[in-house]
Design a protein around this motif. Sequence first.
Motif, short mmCIF file in Angstrom:
data_model
loop_
_atom_site.label_atom_id
_atom_site.label_comp_id
_atom_site.label_asym_id
_atom_site.label_seq_id
_atom_site.Cartn_x
_atom_site.Cartn_y
_atom_site.Cartn_z
N GLU A 179 -40.58 -35.87 -60.91
CA GLU A 179 -39.85 -37.10 -60.30
C GLU A 179 -39.54 -38.10 -61.32
OE1 GLU A 179 -42.45 -38.55 -56.89
OE2 GLU A 179 -41.90 -36.77 -55.91
N TYR A 180 -39.92 -37.85 -62.51
CA TYR A 180 -39.71 -39.24 -63.34
C TYR A 180 -39.72 -38.43 -64.84
CZ TYR A 180 -44.83 -39.70 -64.03
OH TYR A 180 -46.01 -39.37 -64.58
N ALA A 181 -39.18 -39.24 -65.82
CA ALA A 181 -39.03 -38.83 -67.22
C ALA A 181 -39.04 -40.16 -67.93
CB ALA A 181 -38.00 -38.16 -67.45
N VAL A 182 -39.77 -40.16 -69.12
CA VAL A 182 -39.80 -41.30 -70.18
C VAL A 182 -39.49 -40.49 -71.62
CG1 VAL A 182 -41.13 -43.25 -71.09
CG2 VAL A 182 -41.36 -42.35 -68.70
N THR A 183 -38.54 -41.12 -72.22
CA THR A 183 -38.29 -40.73 -73.72
C THR A 183 -37.99 -41.91 -74.60
OG1 THR A 183 -37.08 -38.90 -72.71
CG2 THR A 183 -36.73 -39.32 -74.75
N ILE A 184 -38.50 -41.73 -75.92
CA ILE A 184 -38.38 -42.90 -76.75
C ILE A 184 -37.74 -42.25 -78.18
CG2 ILE A 184 -39.56 -44.45 -78.21
CD1 ILE A 184 -41.66 -44.85 -76.40
N HIS A 185 -36.60 -42.63 -78.64
CA HIS A 185 -36.05 -42.04 -79.89
C HIS A 185 -36.23 -42.99 -81.06
CE1 HIS A 185 -34.13 -39.26 -77.08
NE2 HIS A 185 -33.94 -38.45 -77.98
N GLY A 186 -36.33 -42.49 -82.02
CA GLY A 186 -36.19 -43.07 -83.15
C GLY A 186 -34.96 -42.57 -84.28
N LEU A 187 -33.58 -43.30 -84.16
CA LEU A 187 -32.38 -42.66 -84.78
C LEU A 187 -32.19 -43.16 -85.96
CD1 LEU A 187 -30.58 -42.42 -81.18
CD2 LEU A 187 -31.70 -40.53 -82.46
N ASN A 189 -32.07 -42.47 -89.16
CA ASN A 189 -33.26 -42.54 -90.09
C ASN A 189 -34.11 -43.68 -89.75
OD1 ASN A 189 -31.71 -40.80 -91.46
ND2 ASN A 189 -30.50 -42.45 -92.92
N LEU A 190 -34.38 -43.72 -88.53
CA LEU A 190 -35.64 -44.49 -87.79
C LEU A 190 -35.17 -46.01 -87.82
CD1 LEU A 190 -38.82 -42.77 -88.80
CD2 LEU A 190 -37.43 -42.26 -86.76
N ASN A 191 -33.67 -46.11 -88.01
CA ASN A 191 -33.32 -47.55 -87.93
C ASN A 191 -32.88 -48.13 -86.43
OD1 ASN A 191 -33.77 -48.16 -90.76
ND2 ASN A 191 -31.86 -46.85 -91.22
N THR A 192 -32.65 -47.18 -85.74
CA THR A 192 -32.14 -47.41 -84.43
C THR A 192 -33.26 -46.77 -83.28
OG1 THR A 192 -29.95 -47.59 -84.92
CG2 THR A 192 -30.46 -47.34 -82.54
N PHE A 193 -33.68 -47.66 -82.52
CA PHE A 193 -34.79 -47.30 -81.52
C PHE A 193 -34.10 -47.26 -80.00
CE2 PHE A 193 -36.89 -48.52 -85.19
CZ PHE A 193 -37.75 -47.45 -85.46
N SER A 194 -34.40 -46.14 -79.34
CA SER A 194 -33.98 -46.28 -77.52
C SER A 194 -35.14 -45.79 -76.83
CB SER A 194 -32.65 -45.45 -77.64
OG SER A 194 -33.08 -44.27 -77.66
N ALA A 195 -35.33 -46.43 -75.71
CA ALA A 195 -36.16 -46.08 -74.87
C ALA A 195 -35.47 -45.87 -73.46
CB ALA A 195 -37.54 -47.01 -74.70
N SER A 196 -35.62 -44.76 -72.87
CA SER A 196 -35.15 -44.48 -71.56
C SER A 196 -36.31 -44.21 -70.52
CB SER A 196 -34.09 -43.36 -71.58
OG SER A 196 -34.84 -42.08 -72.14
N TYR A 197 -35.65 -44.47 -69.18
CA TYR A 197 -36.75 -44.22 -68.03
C TYR A 197 -35.84 -43.67 -66.78
CZ TYR A 197 -39.62 -44.87 -64.18
OH TYR A 197 -40.44 -44.75 -62.87
N TYR A 198 -36.38 -42.50 -66.23
CA TYR A 198 -35.57 -41.98 -65.14
C TYR A 198 -36.79 -41.93 -63.92
CZ TYR A 198 -33.53 -38.54 -62.06
OH TYR A 198 -33.08 -38.01 -60.99
N HIS A 199 -36.23 -42.15 -62.69
CA HIS A 199 -37.09 -42.04 -61.72
C HIS A 199 -36.16 -41.48 -60.39
CE1 HIS A 199 -40.19 -43.87 -58.58
NE2 HIS A 199 -40.16 -42.50 -58.79
N ARG A 200 -36.68 -40.21 -59.77
CA ARG A 200 -36.14 -39.93 -58.54
C ARG A 200 -37.00 -40.56 -57.48
NH1 ARG A 200 -32.84 -36.06 -56.39
NH2 ARG A 200 -32.40 -35.19 -58.68
N VAL A 201 -36.50 -41.74 -56.69
CA VAL A 201 -37.28 -42.55 -55.78
C VAL A 201 -37.62 -41.75 -54.78
CG1 VAL A 201 -37.25 -44.73 -54.71
CG2 VAL A 201 -36.47 -44.68 -56.94
N SER A 202 -36.44 -40.97 -53.99
CA SER A 202 -36.43 -40.20 -52.96
C SER A 202 -35.50 -39.19 -53.17
CB SER A 202 -36.47 -40.94 -51.81
OG SER A 202 -34.95 -41.48 -51.76
N SER A 203 -35.35 -38.28 -52.26
CA SER A 203 -34.32 -37.34 -52.20
C SER A 203 -33.19 -37.82 -52.25
CB SER A 203 -34.38 -36.29 -50.88
OG SER A 203 -34.12 -36.79 -49.93
N ASP A 204 -32.79 -39.07 -52.00
CA ASP A 204 -31.32 -39.67 -51.85
C ASP A 204 -31.13 -40.85 -52.84
OD1 ASP A 204 -30.88 -38.09 -49.47
OD2 ASP A 204 -31.60 -39.58 -48.38
N VAL A 205 -32.08 -41.16 -53.45
CA VAL A 205 -31.98 -42.41 -54.45
C VAL A 205 -32.45 -42.03 -55.66
CG1 VAL A 205 -32.74 -44.94 -54.80
CG2 VAL A 205 -32.15 -43.75 -52.61
#
Length: 293
Positions: A179-187, A189-205
């Motif tokens: 129901e959810y996913a978390v990812t952290i990237h170092g792009l 040459n590790l000069n740019t960092f990104s963090a993303s989060y996804y959550h399936r709250v319910s079957s409709d949201v």
Amino acid sequence: MSLPQPVPPSWKDLGKSSNDLLGKDYHFAGTALEVKTKTPSDVTFKVGGTRDSKSSVITGDIETKFSNRKHGLTFTQAWTTANVLRTQVELENQIAKGLKLELTTLLFPDKNKSALLNAAYKQSGVHARGALDFFKGPTFTTDAVIGRDGFLVGGEAAYNVTEGKITRFAAAIGYNAPEYAVTIHGLNNLNTFSASYYHRVSSDVEAGAKAIYDSKATQGGVAIEVGTKAYLDAAAFVKAKINNSGVIALGYTQTLRPGVKASFGLALDTQKLNEVSAAGPSHKVGASFVFES
């Protein structure tokens, strides 16, 4: 005895749930039309065109794809209005189980050319890829993702064969649950960092967020974007997102009938609601229509 681990996503698909939620189905850059047809012999034809709302330039392409599932072979040929000829040949699960080979070539109008050989290997808990760009460098790029019990660790590196040095490297960690996913990237040459989060709250949201930090940026600091998706019924959904620059984007997609889909998008710059620049308004609106048989 531990259960077999599922095949983890590839490097490019790490954080895909969040990226799709925040990036897809927002058609506000112009008007797009796509028509897909498929023959009984597994030959697919696709014709697409886009009119840019800012420049009014119309671009398009025509693509033909042939698939032989028995022998794991796929052949794709595309021709664009920029006079670029793209050819792609894929071979999967023939030399070894879980191994996919792909050769992509591009011919440009100024006689430039590109040839890229890709290989991907998927097994329980491992997803590795390699690519050799024959005319750029040549450059060899490799990446791999290892997964166990939902935890993911990945890395990417590019090596210039002629210069004999690593030109790019990156790393990522993440966790995927049903129901959810978390990812952290170092792009970069590790000069740019990104963090993303996804959550399936319910079957409709669904909900998600992404933050990007560039350590070499002279201003701006962190860029943040949050969004959500809600299904109105089995044939329609709406999407909305906003970033820290005050730009709100809205998307609406409706399946009119089997094989016919219409999407509409709107982007509003809340800091320039009444402003019109020399290049035109700051707000954007667009639509996309897909016909598939």
